[in-house]
Design an enzyme around this catalytic site. Structure first.
Site, PDB file in Angstrom:
ATOM      1  CB  SER A 139      17.626  13.536 -37.286  1.00 41.50           C
ATOM      2  OG  SER A 139      16.831  14.024 -36.137  1.00 41.50           O
ATOM      3  CE1 TYR A 152      22.099  13.238 -34.179  1.00 37.73           C
ATOM      4  CE2 TYR A 152      20.032  14.559 -34.224  1.00 37.73           C
ATOM      5  CZ  TYR A 152      20.471  13.580 -34.209  1.00 37.73           C
ATOM      6  OH  TYR A 152      19.986  12.318 -34.452  1.00 37.73           O
TER       7      TYR A 152
HETATM    8  N1  LIG Z   1      16.980   8.052 -30.901  1.00 38.17           N
HETATM    9  C1  LIG Z   1      16.187   9.156 -31.545  1.00 38.17           C
HETATM   10  O1  LIG Z   1      15.294   9.852 -30.932  1.00 38.17           O
HETATM   11  C2  LIG Z   1      16.604   9.553 -32.976  1.00 38.17           C
HETATM   12  C3  LIG Z   1      15.801  10.522 -33.814  1.00 38.17           C
HETATM   13  C4  LIG Z   1      16.429  10.580 -34.884  1.00 38.17           C
HETATM   14  C5  LIG Z   1      17.464  10.177 -35.728  1.00 38.17           C
HETATM   15  N2  LIG Z   1      18.369   9.211 -34.800  1.00 38.17           N
HETATM   16  C6  LIG Z   1      19.396   8.626 -35.461  1.00 38.17           C
HETATM   17  O2  LIG Z   1      19.210   7.363 -35.321  1.00 38.17           O
HETATM   18  C7  LIG Z   1      20.632   6.753 -35.372  1.00 38.17           C
HETATM   19  C8  LIG Z   1      20.429   5.649 -34.625  1.00 38.17           C
HETATM   20  O3  LIG Z   1      20.462   6.096 -33.124  1.00 38.17           O
HETATM   21  P1  LIG Z   1      19.687   5.189 -31.887  1.00 38.17           P
HETATM   22  O4  LIG Z   1      18.381   6.095 -31.516  1.00 38.17           O
HETATM   23  O5  LIG Z   1      19.505   3.798 -32.268  1.00 38.17           O
HETATM   24  O6  LIG Z   1      20.730   5.231 -30.671  1.00 38.17           O
HETATM   25  P2  LIG Z   1      21.761   4.139 -30.073  1.00 38.17           P
HETATM   26  O7  LIG Z   1      20.859   3.340 -29.542  1.00 38.17           O
HETATM   27  O8  LIG Z   1      22.493   5.098 -29.334  1.00 38.17           O
HETATM   28  O9  LIG Z   1      22.508   3.947 -31.140  1.00 38.17           O
HETATM   29  C9  LIG Z   1      23.544   4.306 -31.910  1.00 38.17           C
HETATM   30  C10 LIG Z   1      24.459   3.369 -32.565  1.00 38.17           C
HETATM   31  O10 LIG Z   1      25.629   4.070 -33.100  1.00 38.17           O
HETATM   32  C11 LIG Z   1      26.683   3.580 -33.087  1.00 38.17           C
HETATM   33  N3  LIG Z   1      28.041   4.440 -33.030  1.00 38.17           N
HETATM   34  C12 LIG Z   1      28.097   5.444 -32.290  1.00 38.17           C
HETATM   35  N4  LIG Z   1      29.251   5.913 -32.327  1.00 38.17           N
HETATM   36  C13 LIG Z   1      30.083   5.078 -33.302  1.00 38.17           C
HETATM   37  C14 LIG Z   1      31.373   4.979 -33.974  1.00 38.17           C
HETATM   38  N5  LIG Z   1      32.189   6.086 -33.379  1.00 38.17           N
HETATM   39  N6  LIG Z   1      31.662   3.989 -34.427  1.00 38.17           N
HETATM   40  C15 LIG Z   1      30.716   3.010 -34.911  1.00 38.17           C
HETATM   41  N7  LIG Z   1      29.368   2.848 -34.564  1.00 38.17           N
HETATM   42  C16 LIG Z   1      29.204   3.957 -33.631  1.00 38.17           C
HETATM   43  C17 LIG Z   1      26.538   2.734 -31.665  1.00 38.17           C
HETATM   44  O11 LIG Z   1      27.506   1.534 -31.320  1.00 38.17           O
HETATM   45  P3  LIG Z   1      28.469   1.189 -30.651  1.00 38.17           P
HETATM   46  O12 LIG Z   1      28.112   1.755 -29.057  1.00 38.17           O
HETATM   47  O13 LIG Z   1      28.714  -0.276 -30.553  1.00 38.17           O
HETATM   48  O14 LIG Z   1      29.704   2.080 -31.081  1.00 38.17           O
HETATM   49  C18 LIG Z   1      25.296   2.464 -31.532  1.00 38.17           C
HETATM   50  O15 LIG Z   1      24.992   1.148 -32.360  1.00 38.17           O
HETATM   51  C19 LIG Z   1      21.570   7.725 -35.125  1.00 38.17           C
HETATM   52  O16 LIG Z   1      21.997   8.048 -36.166  1.00 38.17           O
HETATM   53  C20 LIG Z   1      20.654   8.796 -34.533  1.00 38.17           C
HETATM   54  O17 LIG Z   1      21.421  10.037 -34.939  1.00 38.17           O
HETATM   55  C21 LIG Z   1      17.797   8.962 -33.472  1.00 38.17           C
END
Ligand SMILES: NC(=O)c1ccc[n+]([C@@H]2O[C@H](COP(=O)([O-])OP(=O)(O)OC[C@H]3O[C@@H](n4cnc5c(N)ncnc54)[C@H](OP(=O)(O)O)[C@@H]3O)[C@@H](O)[C@H]2O)c1
Length: 253
Positions: A139, A152
Protein backbone atom coordinates in the site's frame (compact mmCIF):
# COMPACT_ATOMS: atom_id res chain seq x y z
CA UNK A 1 -1.38 -21.37 -27.01
CA UNK A 2 1.70 -20.73 -24.86
CA UNK A 3 1.89 -18.64 -21.69
CA UNK A 4 2.35 -14.89 -22.37
CA UNK A 5 5.53 -12.82 -22.42
CA UNK A 6 6.18 -13.34 -18.71
CA UNK A 7 5.85 -17.11 -19.01
CA UNK A 8 3.87 -17.16 -15.76
CA UNK A 9 0.47 -15.95 -17.01
CA UNK A 10 -1.36 -17.86 -19.70
CA UNK A 11 -2.82 -21.24 -20.62
CA UNK A 12 -1.35 -24.07 -18.57
CA UNK A 13 -0.15 -21.78 -15.78
CA UNK A 14 -1.46 -21.71 -12.22
CA UNK A 15 -1.97 -18.46 -10.33
CA UNK A 16 -2.84 -18.35 -6.62
CA UNK A 17 -4.58 -15.16 -5.52
CA UNK A 18 -5.13 -14.64 -1.79
CA UNK A 19 -8.03 -12.39 -0.88
CA UNK A 20 -9.58 -13.55 -4.15
CA UNK A 21 -13.12 -13.35 -2.81
CA UNK A 22 -13.41 -9.58 -3.09
CA UNK A 23 -12.04 -6.27 -4.37
CA UNK A 24 -8.53 -6.21 -5.84
CA UNK A 25 -8.08 -9.99 -5.49
CA UNK A 26 -11.31 -10.83 -7.33
CA UNK A 27 -10.45 -8.33 -10.10
CA UNK A 28 -6.93 -9.78 -10.37
CA UNK A 29 -8.23 -13.36 -10.60
CA UNK A 30 -10.58 -12.23 -13.37
CA UNK A 31 -7.79 -10.46 -15.27
CA UNK A 32 -5.51 -13.51 -14.96
CA UNK A 33 -8.23 -15.94 -16.09
CA UNK A 34 -8.96 -13.68 -19.08
CA UNK A 35 -5.35 -14.31 -20.13
CA UNK A 36 -5.82 -18.06 -19.81
CA UNK A 37 -4.26 -18.73 -16.39
CA UNK A 38 -5.86 -21.30 -14.10
CA UNK A 39 -6.70 -19.41 -10.92
CA UNK A 40 -6.91 -20.61 -7.32
CA UNK A 41 -8.67 -18.04 -5.17
CA UNK A 42 -8.03 -18.08 -1.43
CA UNK A 43 -10.07 -16.56 1.39
CA UNK A 44 -12.41 -17.39 4.25
CA UNK A 45 -15.75 -16.82 2.53
CA UNK A 46 -16.35 -19.99 0.50
CA UNK A 47 -19.50 -18.70 -1.16
CA UNK A 48 -17.89 -15.42 -2.31
CA UNK A 49 -14.85 -17.37 -3.52
CA UNK A 50 -17.13 -19.66 -5.55
CA UNK A 51 -18.90 -16.65 -7.07
CA UNK A 52 -15.51 -15.45 -8.34
CA UNK A 53 -13.91 -18.79 -9.28
CA UNK A 54 -16.74 -20.75 -10.90
CA UNK A 55 -17.36 -18.36 -13.85
CA UNK A 56 -13.57 -18.26 -14.40
CA UNK A 57 -13.22 -22.07 -14.37
CA UNK A 58 -10.96 -21.62 -11.35
CA UNK A 59 -10.54 -23.36 -8.02
CA UNK A 60 -11.46 -22.33 -4.48
CA UNK A 61 -9.26 -22.73 -1.41
CA UNK A 62 -11.02 -21.80 1.83
CA UNK A 63 -8.44 -20.75 4.41
CA UNK A 64 -8.12 -18.30 7.26
CA UNK A 65 -4.63 -16.96 6.66
CA UNK A 66 -4.43 -15.80 10.27
CA UNK A 67 -4.15 -19.49 11.22
CA UNK A 68 -0.53 -20.72 11.43
CA UNK A 69 -1.07 -23.88 9.38
CA UNK A 70 -2.98 -22.15 6.54
CA UNK A 71 0.03 -21.30 4.35
CA UNK A 72 1.25 -24.89 4.00
CA UNK A 73 -2.29 -26.10 3.32
CA UNK A 74 -2.86 -23.48 0.60
CA UNK A 75 0.49 -24.33 -1.02
CA UNK A 76 -0.31 -28.07 -0.86
CA UNK A 77 -3.78 -27.68 -2.38
CA UNK A 78 -2.56 -25.37 -5.14
CA UNK A 79 0.16 -27.72 -6.50
CA UNK A 80 2.85 -26.20 -8.75
CA UNK A 81 2.35 -22.43 -8.64
CA UNK A 82 3.58 -20.18 -11.46
CA UNK A 83 2.28 -16.93 -9.98
CA UNK A 84 1.59 -16.20 -6.32
CA UNK A 85 -0.34 -13.01 -5.60
CA UNK A 86 -0.30 -12.24 -1.86
CA UNK A 87 -3.17 -9.78 -1.71
CA UNK A 88 -5.30 -10.70 1.34
CA UNK A 89 -5.25 -7.93 3.89
CA UNK A 90 -7.20 -6.16 6.60
CA UNK A 91 -7.17 -2.59 7.84
CA UNK A 92 -7.59 -0.92 11.21
CA UNK A 93 -8.15 2.79 11.69
CA UNK A 94 -7.69 4.83 14.85
CA UNK A 95 -5.01 6.10 17.19
CA UNK A 96 -2.28 3.52 17.68
CA UNK A 97 -2.16 4.13 21.45
CA UNK A 98 -5.77 2.95 21.60
CA UNK A 99 -5.43 -0.12 19.36
CA UNK A 100 -6.39 -3.34 21.19
CA UNK A 101 -3.40 -5.73 21.36
CA UNK A 102 -5.42 -8.59 19.85
CA UNK A 103 -6.22 -6.41 16.81
CA UNK A 104 -2.49 -5.73 16.34
CA UNK A 105 -1.79 -9.45 16.41
CA UNK A 106 -4.50 -10.34 13.95
CA UNK A 107 -3.60 -7.57 11.52
CA UNK A 108 0.07 -8.53 11.48
CA UNK A 109 -0.79 -12.21 11.16
CA UNK A 110 -2.96 -11.64 8.08
CA UNK A 111 -1.03 -8.80 6.39
CA UNK A 112 2.56 -9.86 7.04
CA UNK A 113 3.12 -13.16 8.84
CA UNK A 114 0.87 -15.17 6.51
CA UNK A 115 2.70 -13.70 3.51
CA UNK A 116 6.08 -14.72 4.92
CA UNK A 117 4.80 -18.26 5.46
CA UNK A 118 3.04 -18.54 2.10
CA UNK A 119 6.06 -17.30 0.14
CA UNK A 120 8.28 -19.64 2.16
CA UNK A 121 5.95 -22.53 1.25
CA UNK A 122 5.69 -21.74 -2.49
CA UNK A 123 9.14 -20.32 -3.37
CA UNK A 124 11.19 -23.55 -3.15
CA UNK A 125 9.07 -25.10 -5.94
CA UNK A 126 9.51 -22.03 -8.13
CA UNK A 127 13.27 -22.07 -7.59
CA UNK A 128 13.45 -25.82 -8.32
CA UNK A 129 11.59 -25.29 -11.59
CA UNK A 130 13.56 -22.11 -12.34
CA UNK A 131 10.29 -20.34 -13.07
CA UNK A 132 7.74 -18.25 -11.22
CA UNK A 133 6.68 -14.86 -9.96
CA UNK A 134 5.64 -13.53 -6.56
CA UNK A 135 3.48 -10.42 -6.19
CA UNK A 136 3.06 -8.71 -2.82
CA UNK A 137 0.18 -6.22 -2.55
CA UNK A 138 1.45 -3.53 -0.20
CA UNK A 139 0.00 0.00 0.00
CA UNK A 140 1.17 3.58 -0.38
CA UNK A 141 0.73 3.58 3.42
CA UNK A 142 3.70 1.18 3.51
CA UNK A 143 5.88 3.82 1.79
CA UNK A 144 4.75 6.94 3.62
CA UNK A 145 3.29 5.94 7.00
CA UNK A 146 -0.27 7.18 7.51
CA UNK A 147 -1.69 8.68 10.71
CA UNK A 148 -4.26 6.47 12.44
CA UNK A 149 -3.12 3.52 10.30
CA UNK A 150 0.15 2.81 12.14
CA UNK A 151 -0.02 -0.98 12.45
CA UNK A 152 -1.43 -1.28 8.94
CA UNK A 153 1.32 0.96 7.51
CA UNK A 154 3.98 -1.04 9.38
CA UNK A 155 2.65 -4.34 8.05
CA UNK A 156 2.63 -2.99 4.49
CA UNK A 157 6.15 -1.54 4.87
CA UNK A 158 7.20 -5.05 5.88
CA UNK A 159 5.97 -6.36 2.53
CA UNK A 160 7.85 -3.62 0.69
CA UNK A 161 11.15 -4.61 2.33
CA UNK A 162 10.39 -8.34 2.05
CA UNK A 163 10.04 -7.89 -1.72
CA UNK A 164 13.42 -6.13 -1.85
CA UNK A 165 15.15 -8.91 0.08
CA UNK A 166 13.54 -11.66 -1.99
CA UNK A 167 14.49 -9.95 -5.23
CA UNK A 168 18.15 -10.10 -4.21
CA UNK A 169 17.87 -13.77 -3.18
CA UNK A 170 16.17 -15.00 -6.35
CA UNK A 171 18.11 -12.86 -8.85
CA UNK A 172 19.16 -14.91 -11.88
CA UNK A 173 17.09 -17.94 -10.86
CA UNK A 174 14.05 -17.44 -13.11
CA UNK A 175 11.78 -16.05 -10.38
CA UNK A 176 10.46 -12.47 -10.36
CA UNK A 177 9.17 -10.38 -7.46
CA UNK A 178 6.82 -7.42 -7.83
CA UNK A 179 5.44 -5.23 -5.07
CA UNK A 180 2.25 -3.28 -5.76
CA UNK A 181 1.47 0.01 -4.01
CA UNK A 182 -2.18 0.93 -4.45
CA UNK A 183 -3.38 4.32 -3.23
CA UNK A 184 -7.07 4.46 -2.39
CA UNK A 185 -9.14 1.76 -4.08
CA UNK A 186 -12.90 1.49 -4.28
CA UNK A 187 -13.49 -1.83 -2.46
CA UNK A 188 -15.11 -3.18 0.71
CA UNK A 189 -11.82 -2.58 2.55
CA UNK A 190 -12.98 0.59 4.36
CA UNK A 191 -16.39 -0.84 5.38
CA UNK A 192 -14.66 -3.93 6.70
CA UNK A 193 -12.21 -2.04 8.84
CA UNK A 194 -15.20 -0.10 10.26
CA UNK A 195 -14.02 3.39 9.24
CA UNK A 196 -14.87 4.99 5.89
CA UNK A 197 -12.23 6.65 3.72
CA UNK A 198 -12.06 10.08 5.37
CA UNK A 199 -10.89 12.34 2.50
CA UNK A 200 -12.29 13.49 -0.82
CA UNK A 201 -8.89 13.31 -2.56
CA UNK A 202 -7.16 11.36 -3.89
CA UNK A 203 -10.27 9.83 -5.38
CA UNK A 204 -10.57 6.02 -5.06
CA UNK A 205 -9.63 4.09 -8.21
CA UNK A 206 -11.52 0.96 -9.35
CA UNK A 207 -10.13 -2.44 -8.30
CA UNK A 208 -9.98 -3.41 -11.98
CA UNK A 209 -7.41 -0.67 -12.61
CA UNK A 210 -5.17 -2.09 -9.88
CA UNK A 211 -5.62 -5.59 -11.32
CA UNK A 212 -4.62 -4.50 -14.82
CA UNK A 213 -1.56 -2.64 -13.51
CA UNK A 214 -0.57 -5.65 -11.36
CA UNK A 215 -0.78 -8.06 -14.31
CA UNK A 216 1.10 -5.64 -16.59
CA UNK A 217 3.76 -5.33 -13.87
CA UNK A 218 4.25 -9.10 -13.84
CA UNK A 219 4.36 -9.31 -17.63
CA UNK A 220 6.98 -6.55 -17.77
CA UNK A 221 8.82 -7.97 -14.75
CA UNK A 222 8.56 -4.65 -12.92
CA UNK A 223 9.97 -4.47 -9.39
CA UNK A 224 7.38 -1.90 -8.25
CA UNK A 225 3.96 -0.85 -9.45
CA UNK A 226 2.18 2.27 -8.13
CA UNK A 227 -1.55 2.72 -8.79
CA UNK A 228 -2.25 5.46 -9.73
CA UNK A 229 1.21 5.95 -11.20
CA UNK A 230 1.69 9.48 -9.84
CA UNK A 231 2.01 8.04 -6.31
CA UNK A 232 5.54 7.04 -7.28
CA UNK A 233 6.50 10.72 -6.93
CA UNK A 234 5.64 11.30 -3.22
CA UNK A 235 7.06 7.86 -2.40
CA UNK A 236 10.38 8.69 -4.08
CA UNK A 237 10.47 12.25 -2.71
CA UNK A 238 9.92 10.99 0.81
CA UNK A 239 13.12 8.93 0.51
CA UNK A 240 15.03 12.06 -0.53
CA UNK A 241 13.47 14.66 1.79
CA UNK A 242 11.46 13.05 4.61
CA UNK A 243 11.02 16.25 6.65
CA UNK A 244 9.38 18.45 4.00
CA UNK A 245 7.32 15.57 2.59
CA UNK A 246 6.03 14.65 6.07
CA UNK A 247 5.04 18.30 6.57
CA UNK A 248 3.18 18.33 3.23
CA UNK A 249 1.51 15.04 4.10
CA UNK A 250 0.29 16.42 7.44
CA UNK A 251 -1.10 19.43 5.63
CA UNK A 252 -2.79 17.65 2.71
CA UNK A 253 -3.52 14.27 4.35
N1 LIG B 1 -8.79 -0.61 -0.79
C1 LIG B 1 -7.75 0.17 -0.69
O1 LIG B 1 -7.86 1.42 -0.68
C2 LIG B 1 -6.37 -0.43 -0.59
C3 LIG B 1 -5.28 0.44 -0.72
C4 LIG B 1 -3.98 -0.08 -0.64
C5 LIG B 1 -3.79 -1.43 -0.43
N2 LIG B 1 -4.87 -2.26 -0.30
C6 LIG B 1 -4.61 -3.67 -0.06
O2 LIG B 1 -5.17 -4.43 -1.09
C7 LIG B 1 -5.47 -5.74 -0.60
C8 LIG B 1 -6.87 -6.13 -1.02
O3 LIG B 1 -7.78 -5.27 -0.37
P1 LIG B 1 -9.15 -4.81 -1.03
O4 LIG B 1 -9.12 -3.34 -1.11
O5 LIG B 1 -9.46 -5.62 -2.23
O6 LIG B 1 -10.14 -5.15 0.19
P2 LIG B 1 -11.29 -6.24 0.37
O7 LIG B 1 -12.28 -6.13 -0.73
O8 LIG B 1 -11.75 -6.07 1.77
O9 LIG B 1 -10.52 -7.63 0.21
C9 LIG B 1 -9.74 -8.17 1.24
C10 LIG B 1 -9.54 -9.65 0.92
O10 LIG B 1 -8.70 -10.20 1.94
C11 LIG B 1 -9.27 -11.43 2.37
N3 LIG B 1 -8.94 -11.71 3.77
C12 LIG B 1 -9.09 -10.87 4.84
N4 LIG B 1 -8.75 -11.50 5.98
C13 LIG B 1 -8.40 -12.77 5.62
C14 LIG B 1 -7.97 -13.92 6.33
N5 LIG B 1 -7.83 -13.93 7.67
N6 LIG B 1 -7.71 -15.05 5.64
C15 LIG B 1 -7.86 -15.08 4.30
N7 LIG B 1 -8.26 -14.04 3.57
C16 LIG B 1 -8.53 -12.90 4.21
C17 LIG B 1 -10.77 -11.25 2.18
O11 LIG B 1 -11.35 -12.53 1.96
P3 LIG B 1 -12.40 -13.25 2.97
O12 LIG B 1 -13.32 -12.19 3.51
O13 LIG B 1 -13.06 -14.26 2.07
O14 LIG B 1 -11.56 -13.89 4.00
C18 LIG B 1 -10.85 -10.41 0.92
O15 LIG B 1 -10.90 -11.24 -0.22
C19 LIG B 1 -5.26 -5.70 0.90
O16 LIG B 1 -4.02 -6.28 1.24
C20 LIG B 1 -5.24 -4.22 1.21
O17 LIG B 1 -4.46 -3.92 2.34
C21 LIG B 1 -6.14 -1.79 -0.38
Amino acid sequence: MAAGASGVIGPGTTAVVTGGSSGIGAATATELARRGAGVVVVGRDGRALGDVAVPLGGRVCVADLAEPEAADRVAGEAGDVDLLVCNAGVGWAGRFAEMPPEDIDRLVRVNLLSVLHLVRAVLPGMLRRGHGHVVLVSSIAGCMGVAEEAAYSASKAGLHVLAGSLRHEVAGRGVGVTVVFPGVVDTAFFDRRGAPYPRRRPRPVPAERVARALVAGVERRRAEVFVPGWLRLPARLRGLAPGPVDALQRHFG
